[in-house]
Motif scaffolding. Structure first.
Motif, PDB file in Angstrom:
ATOM      1  N   LEU A   1       0.844  -1.212   0.000  1.00 46.82           N
ATOM      2  CA  LEU A   1       0.000   0.000   0.000  1.00 46.82           C
ATOM      3  C   LEU A   1       0.874   1.255   0.000  1.00 46.82           C
ATOM      4  O   LEU A   1       0.584   2.231  -0.699  1.00 46.82           O
ATOM      5  CB  LEU A   1      -0.947   0.008   1.208  1.00 46.82           C
ATOM      6  CG  LEU A   1      -2.152  -0.951   1.144  1.00 46.82           C
ATOM      7  CD1 LEU A   1      -2.890  -0.987   2.481  1.00 46.82           C
ATOM      8  CD2 LEU A   1      -3.115  -0.599   0.014  1.00 46.82           C
ATOM      9  N   ALA A   2       1.960   1.211   0.738  1.00 54.55           N
ATOM     10  CA  ALA A   2       2.874   2.363   0.779  1.00 54.55           C
ATOM     11  C   ALA A   2       3.557   2.551  -0.577  1.00 54.55           C
ATOM     12  O   ALA A   2       3.735   3.678  -1.047  1.00 54.55           O
ATOM     13  CB  ALA A   2       3.912   2.172   1.887  1.00 54.55           C
TER      14      ALA A   2
ATOM     15  N   PRO B   1       2.111   0.641   9.774  1.00 56.56           N
ATOM     16  CA  PRO B   1       0.820   0.186   9.252  1.00 56.56           C
ATOM     17  C   PRO B   1       0.212   1.282   8.364  1.00 56.56           C
ATOM     18  O   PRO B   1       0.341   2.475   8.678  1.00 56.56           O
ATOM     19  CB  PRO B   1      -0.010  -0.049  10.513  1.00 56.56           C
ATOM     20  CG  PRO B   1       0.998  -0.407  11.550  1.00 56.56           C
ATOM     21  CD  PRO B   1       2.209   0.453  11.228  1.00 56.56           C
ATOM     22  N   PHE B   2      -0.399   0.842   7.279  1.00 56.12           N
ATOM     23  CA  PHE B   2      -0.812   1.780   6.228  1.00 56.12           C
ATOM     24  C   PHE B   2      -2.257   1.476   5.850  1.00 56.12           C
ATOM     25  O   PHE B   2      -2.622   0.310   5.705  1.00 56.12           O
ATOM     26  CB  PHE B   2       0.121   1.554   5.031  1.00 56.12           C
ATOM     27  CG  PHE B   2       0.349   2.771   4.187  1.00 56.12           C
ATOM     28  CD1 PHE B   2       1.390   3.641   4.456  1.00 56.12           C
ATOM     29  CD2 PHE B   2      -0.476   3.040   3.102  1.00 56.12           C
ATOM     30  CE1 PHE B   2       1.613   4.767   3.668  1.00 56.12           C
ATOM     31  CE2 PHE B   2      -0.259   4.159   2.308  1.00 56.12           C
ATOM     32  CZ  PHE B   2       0.788   5.026   2.594  1.00 56.12           C
ATOM     33  N   VAL B   3      -3.071   2.490   5.691  1.00 57.74           N
ATOM     34  CA  VAL B   3      -4.491   2.263   5.330  1.00 57.74           C
ATOM     35  C   VAL B   3      -4.902   3.252   4.237  1.00 57.74           C
ATOM     36  O   VAL B   3      -4.293   4.310   4.097  1.00 57.74           O
ATOM     37  CB  VAL B   3      -5.430   2.464   6.552  1.00 57.74           C
ATOM     38  CG1 VAL B   3      -5.051   1.515   7.687  1.00 57.74           C
ATOM     39  CG2 VAL B   3      -5.402   3.902   7.054  1.00 57.74           C
ATOM     40  N   THR B   4      -5.932   2.910   3.485  1.00 56.93           N
ATOM     41  CA  THR B   4      -6.415   3.869   2.486  1.00 56.93           C
ATOM     42  C   THR B   4      -7.593   4.654   3.050  1.00 56.93           C
ATOM     43  O   THR B   4      -8.360   4.157   3.877  1.00 56.93           O
ATOM     44  CB  THR B   4      -6.851   3.186   1.177  1.00 56.93           C
ATOM     45  OG1 THR B   4      -7.999   2.363   1.424  1.00 56.93           O
ATOM     46  CG2 THR B   4      -5.725   2.354   0.577  1.00 56.93           C
ATOM     47  N   TRP B   5      -7.700   5.891   2.587  1.00 58.53           N
ATOM     48  CA  TRP B   5      -8.813   6.760   2.982  1.00 58.53           C
ATOM     49  C   TRP B   5      -9.634   7.158   1.749  1.00 58.53           C
ATOM     50  O   TRP B   5     -10.686   7.763   1.868  1.00 58.53           O
ATOM     51  CB  TRP B   5      -8.291   8.028   3.678  1.00 58.53           C
ATOM     52  CG  TRP B   5      -7.053   8.588   3.029  1.00 58.53           C
ATOM     53  CD1 TRP B   5      -5.763   8.405   3.453  1.00 58.53           C
ATOM     54  CD2 TRP B   5      -6.972   9.352   1.817  1.00 58.53           C
ATOM     55  NE1 TRP B   5      -4.883   9.016   2.578  1.00 58.53           N
ATOM     56  CE2 TRP B   5      -5.604   9.607   1.566  1.00 58.53           C
ATOM     57  CE3 TRP B   5      -7.916   9.847   0.917  1.00 58.53           C
ATOM     58  CZ2 TRP B   5      -5.156  10.319   0.452  1.00 58.53           C
ATOM     59  CZ3 TRP B   5      -7.469  10.569  -0.190  1.00 58.53           C
ATOM     60  CH2 TRP B   5      -6.110  10.788  -0.417  1.00 58.53           C
TER      61      TRP B   5
ATOM     62  N   LEU C   1      -1.233   4.803   9.228  1.00 52.98           N
ATOM     63  CA  LEU C   1      -2.365   4.794  10.162  1.00 52.98           C
ATOM     64  C   LEU C   1      -2.311   5.959  11.147  1.00 52.98           C
ATOM     65  O   LEU C   1      -3.339   6.462  11.599  1.00 52.98           O
ATOM     66  CB  LEU C   1      -2.378   3.456  10.916  1.00 52.98           C
ATOM     67  CG  LEU C   1      -3.431   3.241  11.987  1.00 52.98           C
ATOM     68  CD1 LEU C   1      -4.841   3.329  11.393  1.00 52.98           C
ATOM     69  CD2 LEU C   1      -3.233   1.891  12.670  1.00 52.98           C
ATOM     70  N   GLY C   2      -1.105   6.413  11.472  1.00 55.51           N
ATOM     71  CA  GLY C   2      -0.954   7.514  12.425  1.00 55.51           C
ATOM     72  C   GLY C   2      -1.256   8.887  11.833  1.00 55.51           C
ATOM     73  O   GLY C   2      -1.272   9.888  12.547  1.00 55.51           O
TER      74      GLY C   2
ATOM     75  N   SER D   1      -4.303  -4.186   6.260  1.00 50.56           N
ATOM     76  CA  SER D   1      -3.669  -5.502   6.423  1.00 50.56           C
ATOM     77  C   SER D   1      -4.561  -6.373   7.311  1.00 50.56           C
ATOM     78  O   SER D   1      -5.447  -5.854   8.010  1.00 50.56           O
ATOM     79  CB  SER D   1      -2.316  -5.335   7.113  1.00 50.56           C
ATOM     80  OG  SER D   1      -2.528  -4.992   8.476  1.00 50.56           O
ATOM     81  N   PRO D   2      -4.327  -7.691   7.331  1.00 51.62           N
ATOM     82  CA  PRO D   2      -5.083  -8.551   8.247  1.00 51.62           C
ATOM     83  C   PRO D   2      -4.932  -8.129   9.712  1.00 51.62           C
ATOM     84  O   PRO D   2      -5.910  -8.160  10.470  1.00 51.62           O
ATOM     85  CB  PRO D   2      -4.484  -9.939   8.007  1.00 51.62           C
ATOM     86  CG  PRO D   2      -4.003  -9.880   6.587  1.00 51.62           C
ATOM     87  CD  PRO D   2      -3.491  -8.477   6.402  1.00 51.62           C
TER      88      PRO D   2
END
Ligand SMILES: CC(C)[C@H](C(=O)O)[C@@H](O)C(=O)O
Ligand code: SF4
Length: 480
Positions: free
Chosen positions: A199-200, A300-304, A314-315, A460-461
């Protein structure tokens, strides 16, 4: 590859080596005028969505399948993940699955239907059977065929007319690609996974960053990854626009393949491994494009947003379009935030979800389920949150049950399902309702992907499991 044939005597990349080994007829001409090469295909994977017209084309042309022994089919996209012993309720899905069954019977294709122990998502099934091997050319009428590149195979998604071509001839007419190296130096910090890494990478190079290229993932961080994690990374190459993703095979690869139903045995195994050892990019080989990433900088990486490149650590907080200089980018962010119903500046950790989906060809393998169970053990899914845990294949489900993971999911209040694509896309009963918000381990967050009006955050899981417990986007470290 761009100059594969001309480089044949000099140092070559992994992708060029695999390509060169499969050229049946080299295209004439040079540079932009060069005609496509005719490439031999070692493995053709088939599912219900992209095969009906191809089979129909064969039928109309009075052709047989050239190599049924190199072709294998499974039911995945349209199948329900509960009550699988009942007829499929949705008429379109039922027709798709029944058509696949009839076609496989007529053309002599091995099929793993619903309920079969080897049934599951096509990209989980190939590796699990040991069908996917280093140095092969693998195709499927499905974009995430790139998954199989984790084995050092050249694996590509193809369109329905190409599916028919492969069925009829076991070859494909292909234009050479460019090559790209994504090198990840160092070691991933604790709690940072392959999904965070890819994702990054996509956030950095963009959803078009790999266009026209075959990406080879290299470097210390990649070498340290399990096969499952390498598959997660190669799987999402397509979300960076690439034609394929690859990792050179090594001991981790051989160990994964050894003993699987279709793995070579005895002297054949030794000969295969000897060949596989040559499948690496030569010293001095030149990539058309190179990107370097320091693993130590990842979190940790998430999409918005509404494409896989719209993500942040995530931070971080939801970005502010007003602070983005490039007008097109700002407009894209603004429309994504509108669809996602997010306000700029909101900490990502404050985003509450009502649904958590663990599964898909990105993260529906046994290792992923173990991570989720480790987080859920002794904990409960937050009130008001619905969590689906869907194994990538029935074999994965059986293994998870043997390890007691199914019990952990159920005890936590998650739904432990049968195998299929499930909520990765809205082609079966597992869908979001309009306005629902989901933390999902899948690979696409386009508008309506998981159901009309549904909102998707790719995670991620580990993040999916922690989010299920807290009810807001979270990492396991947030659980204390
Ligand atoms: C249905 C299929 C053609 C499609 C793909 O090619 O990827 C699906 O698997 C997806 O993930 O969107
Ligand atoms: S799990 Fe999702 S991405 Fe993978 S093949 Fe199925 S629909 Fe496509």
């Amino acid at each position: 590859m761009s100059d594969g044939a001309t480089r044949a005597s000099g140092p070559r990349t992994l992708a060029e080596k695999v390509w060169d080994e499969h050229v049946v007829v080299k295209g004439e001409g040079e540079g932009a005028q060069r005609k496509p090469d005719l490439i031999y295909i070692d493995l053709h994977l088939v599912h219900e969505v992209t095969s009906p017209q191809a089979f129909e084309g064969l039928r109309l042309g009075g052709r047989r399948l050239r190599r049924p022994d190199l072709t294998i089919a499974t039911e995945d996209h349209n199948v329900p993940t509960i009550d699988i012993d009942r007829p499929i309720a949705d008429p379109t899905s039922r027709t798709q699955v029944e058509t696949l069954r009839r076609n496989c019977e007529e053309f002599g294709v091995r099929l793993h239907p619903m309920g079969d122990i080897e049934q599951g998502i096509v990209h989980v099934v190939g590796p699990q059977l040991g069908l996917t091997q280093p140095g092969m050319t693998v195709v499927c009428g499905d974009s995430h065929t790139s998954t199989h590149g984790a084995f050092g195979a050249l694996a590509m998604g193809i369109g329905t007319s190409e599916v028919e071509h492969v069925m009829a001839t076991q070859t494909l007419s292909l234009r050479p690609f460019k090559t790209m190296a994504v090198t990840v130096d160092g070691i991933l910090p604790d709690g940072v996974t392959a999904k965070d890494l890819i994702l990054a990478v996509i956030a950095e190079i963009g959803t078009g960053g790999g266009q026209g290229h075959v990406i080879e993932y290299r470097g210390e961080a990649i070498r340290a990854l399990s096969m499952e994690s390498r598959m997660t990374i190669c799987n999402m190459s397509i979300e960076a626009g690439a034609r394929a993703g690859m990792v050179a095979p090594d001991e981790t690869t051989y160990e994964f393949i050894k003993g699987r139903p279709h793995a070579p045995e005895g002297a054949d195994w030794d000969a295969a491994v000897a060949h596989w050892r040559d499948l690496r990019t030569d010293e001095g080989a030149v990539f058309d494009k190179e990107v370097r990433i320091d693993a130590a900088t990842l979190t940790p990486f998430v999409t918005w947003g509404t494409n896989p490149g719209q993500g942040s650590p995530l931070g971080a907080s939801v970005p502010d379009p007003a602070a983005i200089a490039d007008a097109d980018t700002a407009a894209g962010v603004e429309s994504a935030l509108k669809y996602m119903d997010l306000r700029p500046g909101t900490p990502l950790r404050d985003i509450a979800v009502d649904t958590v989906f663990v599964g898909s060809c990105t993260n529906g393998r046994i290792e992923d389920l173990r991570v989720v169970a480790d987080v859920l053990r002794g904990r409960k899914v937050a009130e008001g949150v619905r969590m689906l845990v869907v194994p990538g294949s029935m074999r994965v489900r059986a293994q998870a049950d043997d390890e007691g993971l199914g019990e952990v999911f159920a005890a936590a209040g998650a739904e432990w399902r049968q195998a299929g694509c499930s909520m990765c896309l809205g082609m079966n009963p597992d869908q979001l309702s309009p306005g629902q918000r989901c933390a999902s381990t899948s690979n696409r967050n386009f508008e309506g992907r998981q159901g009309k009006g549904g909102r998707t955050h790719l995670v991620s899981p580990a993040v999916a499991a922690a989010t299920a417990v807290r009810g807001t986007l979270s990492a396991p470290a947030d659980l204390g």
